[in-house]
Design a protein around this motif. Structure first.
Motif: not given
Length: 82
Positions: A36-56
């Motif tokens: 409910d109160k997620p961690a703030w991902p670093g730039r590299d992880i946020a980029t990988r999340i965006r890539e793996v989820t196809g931008g979702a």
């Protein structure tokens, strides 16, 4: 509050362990990101999340909700106990 990453994992039937492997983190970190109160991902992880989820799911999805005009300024102060 709804968590977009958690919703994406459910909708796509993706296991947290598989997602963790895909973005290069441990499964417990994905659990934290889905809270409910997620961690703030670093730039590299946020980029990988965006890539793996196809931008979702993007870094913006981990931001707290924008304040409403009637919200108290104290509502958005950092939690000193965290």
């Amino acid at each position: 509050m709804s968590n977009k990453l958690s919703e994406w994992l459910t909708t796509t039937s993706t296991k947290k362990a598989d997602f963790a492997n895909a973005i290069g983190v441990v499964p417990s970190y994905v659990t934290l990101l889905c809270s409910d109160k997620p961690a703030w991902p670093g730039r590299d992880i946020a980029t990988r999340i965006r890539e793996v989820t196809g931008g979702a799911v993007t870094a913006d999805d981990f931001l707290p909700p924008a304040p409403t005009p009637d919200a108290s300024p104290d509502t958005y102060k950092a939690d000193a106990t965290a």
